[in-house]
Motif scaffolding. Structure first.
Motif, short mmCIF file in Angstrom:
data_model
loop_
_atom_site.label_atom_id
_atom_site.label_comp_id
_atom_site.label_asym_id
_atom_site.label_seq_id
_atom_site.Cartn_x
_atom_site.Cartn_y
_atom_site.Cartn_z
N ARG A 15 16.58 -2.71 -0.85
CA ARG A 15 16.78 -3.90 -0.01
C ARG A 15 15.74 -4.97 -0.36
O ARG A 15 14.59 -4.65 -0.61
N ARG A 16 16.17 -6.21 -0.38
CA ARG A 16 15.24 -7.31 -0.62
C ARG A 16 15.53 -8.42 0.36
O ARG A 16 16.67 -8.63 0.76
N THR A 17 14.50 -9.14 0.72
CA THR A 17 14.70 -10.35 1.51
C THR A 17 15.34 -11.41 0.63
O THR A 17 14.85 -11.68 -0.46
N ARG A 19 16.74 -15.35 0.20
CA ARG A 19 16.61 -16.68 0.79
C ARG A 19 17.59 -17.68 0.17
O ARG A 19 17.56 -18.85 0.49
N TYR A 70 16.11 -22.50 8.85
CA TYR A 70 16.62 -21.29 8.20
C TYR A 70 18.09 -21.07 8.52
O TYR A 70 18.83 -20.52 7.72
N TRP A 117 14.92 -11.71 7.44
CA TRP A 117 14.33 -11.60 8.79
C TRP A 117 13.46 -12.83 8.98
O TRP A 117 12.56 -13.07 8.18
N ASP A 119 10.95 -15.19 11.37
CA ASP A 119 10.21 -15.41 12.62
C ASP A 119 9.70 -16.84 12.72
O ASP A 119 8.95 -17.19 13.62
N PRO A 155 8.50 -7.73 -4.10
CA PRO A 155 7.08 -8.02 -4.04
C PRO A 155 6.30 -6.71 -4.12
O PRO A 155 6.77 -5.69 -3.62
N ARG A 157 3.96 -3.68 -3.49
CA ARG A 157 3.53 -3.02 -2.26
C ARG A 157 2.09 -2.55 -2.41
O ARG A 157 1.65 -2.24 -3.52
N ARG A 198 5.03 -14.70 -0.86
CA ARG A 198 6.42 -14.31 -0.66
C ARG A 198 7.21 -14.61 -1.92
O ARG A 198 7.19 -15.72 -2.42
#
Ligand SMILES: Cc1cc2nc3c(=O)[nH]c(=O)nc-3n(C[C@H](O)[C@H](O)[C@H](O)COP(=O)(O)O)c2cc1C
Length: 442
Positions: A15-17, A19, A70, A117, A119, A155, A157, A198
């Motif tokens: 899984r990756r974020t 954008r 977003y 995700w 915030d 990214p 870890r 990021r």
């Protein structure tokens, strides 16, 4: 029919974020399955006090976008809220909501749908009104879903042996909660930057007035053509990019601390640059540079390191070379503003770049201490300029903009006051927030 899903293990590790999403809609049964996965997350006392608000209506989206842009990125956007009235203990409501969000993202990924995700929500009270959520429903996050146009690389870890403790905390590489660089080791600064960068995200730009002021000083002080130029610790490469454009024939090298930042700077630069690793290659590296630049970076390092850095730079510059130095002056409105931010907003280490370039600790410096350090390292100041004894309007707008009604109003009043004071700017030099100096070997 639903697509085939992958194993949990595969889902977790791949899984990756995302954008950058494609516009294609996500079929309803897929979205349904994603929400279904949320329902099956653990929740404190099994209260299941979550609500998921999917925003589809274009008018509602436009109103939400005034707080968080977003929402415009993906075809499916779901706000996650959780009841805070029974489960305050140990932030159980936050824990429960986070478990649901993670379930949704893993399920989505296993069905080929990417997610982000978020915030960064702006004024959540206003969002609550837009979404008509009752006051005990706390909005935690916006989660975006869609088919990916671009999937960023993973990214890096932090290693298991840094994170994992047996029986008691072993204390290595914990980051200080203070933003005073004197409390940070170089290793901690490096580790923090690595974690904070990021993938795929572009940092906020500095406010335009600040960037323009620095570039005007740079162009005034540095008049070279084919120079060998060392840009020291450019962090995001924002000014490196500007230097590369303004001096197209300069042979640019930059020194930075992590692979993540190397990539970042190379991505921005309009032409290939050389880089060297700080501190390993930087200390004792080649000499012969005609120009060096150090722009808003003294503020991010412990004083001892700053002195060491300036001495090494002195050894590596030609005797007729020059250093362009820019810094934020602590004896300016920076200090009261920082105090105020600690009260109104967050205190502690920030990583948002603009307008203080502070990926990690950041402490504004005084002109007297910079002069002292330069002298000790064998430099002298040939010329200097200063900017912003009173805050420019775009900086006030930037700082007040996302904080809700009262702060915004205070900001507007401050803008008027600062515009009235603007004619004094030149006279108030020592109190200016930004100093740009032309420095040469002594
Ligand atoms: C609580 C939380 C808030 C986040 N907020 C944002 C955000 O506002 N904007 C964004 O682009 N990414 C946001 N992210 C995504 C993280 O940047 C991302 O998870 C991290 O860089 C690791 O990348 P990966 O998800 O691809 O493993 C958030 C993640 C979490 C857990």
């Amino acid at each position: 029919m639903l697509p085939e899903s992958m194993t949990v293990e595969e889902a977790i590790f791949t899984r990756r974020t995302c954008r950058r999403f494609r516009k294609d809609p996500v079929p309803d049964d897929v979205v349904q399955k994603i929400i279904d996965a949320a329902r099956y997350a653990p929740s404190s006392c099994n209260l299941q006090l979550w609500d998921f608000v999917r925003v589809e209506d274009e008018a509602a989206k436009a109103r939400v976008a005034e707080e968080t842009r977003y929402i415009q990125l993906a075809p499916v956007s779901i706000f996650v809220a959780y009841g805070n009235n029974y489960t305050r203990e140990n932030y159980a409501w936050v824990q429960s909501a986070a478990a649901a969000i993670q379930n949704m993202m893993l399920m989505a990924h296993s069905l080929g749908v990417a997610s982000c995700w978020v915030d960064t929500l702006g004024d959540v009270e206003r969002l609550r009104r837009i979404l008509e959520l009752p006051s005990e429903r706390e909005i935690l996050a916006l989660v975006l879903f869609g088919y990916p146009e671009l999937v960023p690389k993973a990214p890096r870890r932090r290693d298991i042996d840094i994170l994992l403790h047996y029986d008691r905390y072993k204390g290595r590489l914990n980051w200080p909660s203070s933003d005073d660089p004197d409390e940070w080791s170089l290793e901690q600064i490096r580790d923090f930057q690595m974690a904070k960068i990021r993938n795929g995200a572009r940092y906020n730009k500095p406010v335009p007035s600040e960037r323009d002021a620095v570039l005007a000083a740079l162009r005034q002080f540095v008049r070279v053509d084919e120079a060998r130029w060392l840009d020291v610790l450019p962090l995001t490469g924002l000014y490196t990019e500007e230097i590369a454009k303004a001096y197209p024939r300069a042979r640019l090298t930059f020194a930075e601390m992590t692979d993540q930042v190397f990539e970042f700077v190379h991505d921005r630069a309009p032409r290939p640059l050389r880089h060297e690793r700080y501190p390993e290659a930087f200390y004792g590296g080649d000499g012969g540079f005609d120009v060096m630049s150090l722009i808003f970076r003294l503020e991010g390092f412990p004083r001892g390191e700053r002195r060491r850095m300036l001495s090494a730079m002195r050894e590596r510059i030609q005797d007729d070379g020059q250093l362009f130095l820019a810094f934020v002056n602590r004896r300016s409105y920076h200090r009261p503003l920082r105090w105020l931010r600690g009260r109104v907003g967050h205190a502690g280490v920030e990583y948002a770049l603009a307008p203080d370039p502070s990926l990690g600790p950041f402490k504004a410096v005084t002109p007297a201490e910079v002069r002292q350090d330069l002298r000790a390292a064998g430099w002298r100041v040939r010329a200097s300029r200063h900017f912003f004894a009173v805050p420019p309007a775009d900086e006030i707008e930037f700082r007040a903009g996302r904080k809700g009604g009262k702060v915004k109003m205070a900001g507007q009043t401050l803008t008027r006051v600062s515009q009235m004071l603007r004619p004094l700017d030149g006279a108030l030099g020592p109190l200016a927030r930004i100093h740009a100096w032309d420095v040469i070997p002594a």
